[in-house]
Design an enzyme around this catalytic site. Structure first.
Site, PDB file in Angstrom:
ATOM      1  N   LYS A 146       6.643  -1.748   1.372  1.00 30.35           N
ATOM      2  CA  LYS A 146       5.591  -1.159   2.203  1.00 30.35           C
ATOM      3  C   LYS A 146       4.401  -2.118   2.136  1.00 30.35           C
ATOM      4  CE  LYS A 146       3.481   3.287   3.172  1.00 30.35           C
ATOM      5  NZ  LYS A 146       3.576   3.132   4.623  1.00 30.35           N
ATOM      6  N   ARG A 176       6.848   3.966  -5.821  1.00 30.91           N
ATOM      7  CA  ARG A 176       7.186   3.114  -4.659  1.00 30.91           C
ATOM      8  C   ARG A 176       6.194   1.952  -4.535  1.00 30.91           C
ATOM      9  NH1 ARG A 176       7.970   5.850   1.159  1.00 30.91           N
ATOM     10  NH2 ARG A 176       5.692   5.865   1.110  1.00 30.91           N
ATOM     11  N   GLU A 215      14.134   3.343  12.162  1.00 31.08           N
ATOM     12  CA  GLU A 215      13.053   4.288  11.845  1.00 31.08           C
ATOM     13  C   GLU A 215      11.927   4.167  12.860  1.00 31.08           C
ATOM     14  OE1 GLU A 215      11.184   3.330   8.088  1.00 31.08           O
ATOM     15  OE2 GLU A 215      11.405   1.185   8.465  1.00 31.08           O
ATOM     16  N   TYR A 239       0.827  -1.209   0.000  1.00 34.63           N
ATOM     17  CA  TYR A 239       0.000   0.000   0.000  1.00 34.63           C
ATOM     18  C   TYR A 239       0.857   1.254   0.000  1.00 34.63           C
ATOM     19  CZ  TYR A 239       0.692   1.178   4.973  1.00 34.63           C
ATOM     20  OH  TYR A 239       1.216   1.564   6.171  1.00 34.63           O
TER      21      TYR A 239
END
Ligand code: PMP
Length: 307
Positions: A156, A57, A189, A38
């Site tokens: 992702k 991406r 992160e 997503y």
């Protein structure tokens, strides 16, 4: 094209539908196994910021899991614009989800002939002003970021448990966001953000090799820093080094550049919103503004409606 009442825009597979009609099978492998990808985008006054980059991406994430997107980039853009037309909000949160699709129980992607394609756009819930004026609390958590060699954070994916568990841990510590270290103990992160700090005038952020999602906001911020002649260091940073920082901030599409006022985990340190952070926050907003103005000036043809 009249704008409709304030409601979300929903697009499922091949058309805009009402939210109540948007139903996906319980045998969808996105639901069963988190098998899918997503993107989250932010819409400013009807313009999707960095749409090309987000779609690129999405394509990369899909290709890393061997998923063929059911639409071309142009078709996805058209679907996004149809969804935004149906959505009553010009400042919006926009999510494009593609799952492996429906298929019998079993891990083999070949069981699913048709991916499920879903777009959701809704009113943007603005983060509170305090986030920007005072900053947020960031906790270094015990949950490590997924090993690159196991599940590459560059994908992702719909499988977000690593981030959810880290976020739960941060909340237990009274923090707003987690900072995950990688398996080697270096900063990676946040659960939905990239991590930056300023030390000795240099802007530091974990490199791709640390196992992170290459944030689109991160890229914009790094580009702005270079334009402003701020020294940039993309590298590997241990927890001790991070506590030597003079400024800390996090970035994400929805929240932009958010200062950190407290970093904790092992040690604890307070920060005020420093000059580099302030500069990058305001330059980021200017960048968004000019992107939005330029996009509007280029007219609707760039969306493909007139092709
Ligand atoms: N890392 C993770 C794990 C994320 O989920 C996000 C949010 N997409 C980010 C970083 C920030 O990326 P971006 O700036 O592209 O929103």
């Amino acid at each position: 094209m009249s704008r409709t009442a304030e409601k979300p825009g929903v697009y499922l597979n091949d058309r805009v539908v009402a939210l109540e009609e948007a139903r996906v099978s319980v045998l969808d492998h996105g639901f069963l196994y988190g098998d899918g990808v997503y993107e989250t985008m932010r819409v400013y006054d009807g313009v999707v910021f960095m749409m090309e980059e987000h779609l690129a991406r999405l394509e990369r994430s899909a290709s890393l899991i061997g998923l063929r997107l059911p639409k071309s980039a142009r078709q996805m853009k058209l679907s996004i614009f149809e969804t935004l037309e149906a959505c009553g909000h010009r400042d919006a949160y926009l999510r494009v989800t593609v799952s492996r699709g429906e298929g019998p129980i079993g891990l083999d992607p070949a069981l699913c002939p048709r991916p499920t394609f879903f777009i959701f756009a809704d009113r943007l819930r603005h983060p509170s002003r305090g986030n920007y004026e005072e900053g947020v609390r960031l906790a270094i958590v015990n949950t490590r970021r997924n090993l690159r060699e196991a599940l590459d954070p560059q994908i992702k994916s719909l499988n977000f448990l690593n981030n959810i568990l880290a976020g739960m841990e941060a909340r237990k510590m009274g923090a707003d966001e987690a900072l995950m270290l990688n398996a080697g103990g270096q900063a990676a992160e946040g659960t939905i953000s990239n991590f930056f700090f300023v030390k000795g005038g240099a802007l530091c952020t974990p490199s791709a090799g640390c196992g992170i999602l290459m944030g689109i906001t991160r890229d914009v911020v790094l580009e702005l820093a270079r334009r402003l002649d701020i020294k940039v260091i993309e590298g590997e940073f241990g927890a001790a080094e991070i506590f030597e920082a003079q400024e800390v901030f996090i970035t994400s599409t929805i929240r932009e550049v958010v200062p950190v006022r407290l970093l904790e985990g092992g040690a604890a340190k307070n920060f005020s919103v420093g000059p580099v952070t302030k500069l990058l926050m305001s330059e980021y907003r200017k960048e968004v503004y000019s992107y939005v103005e330029n996009t509007k000036a280029a007219g609707p043809s760039i969306w493909g409606f007139t092709e």
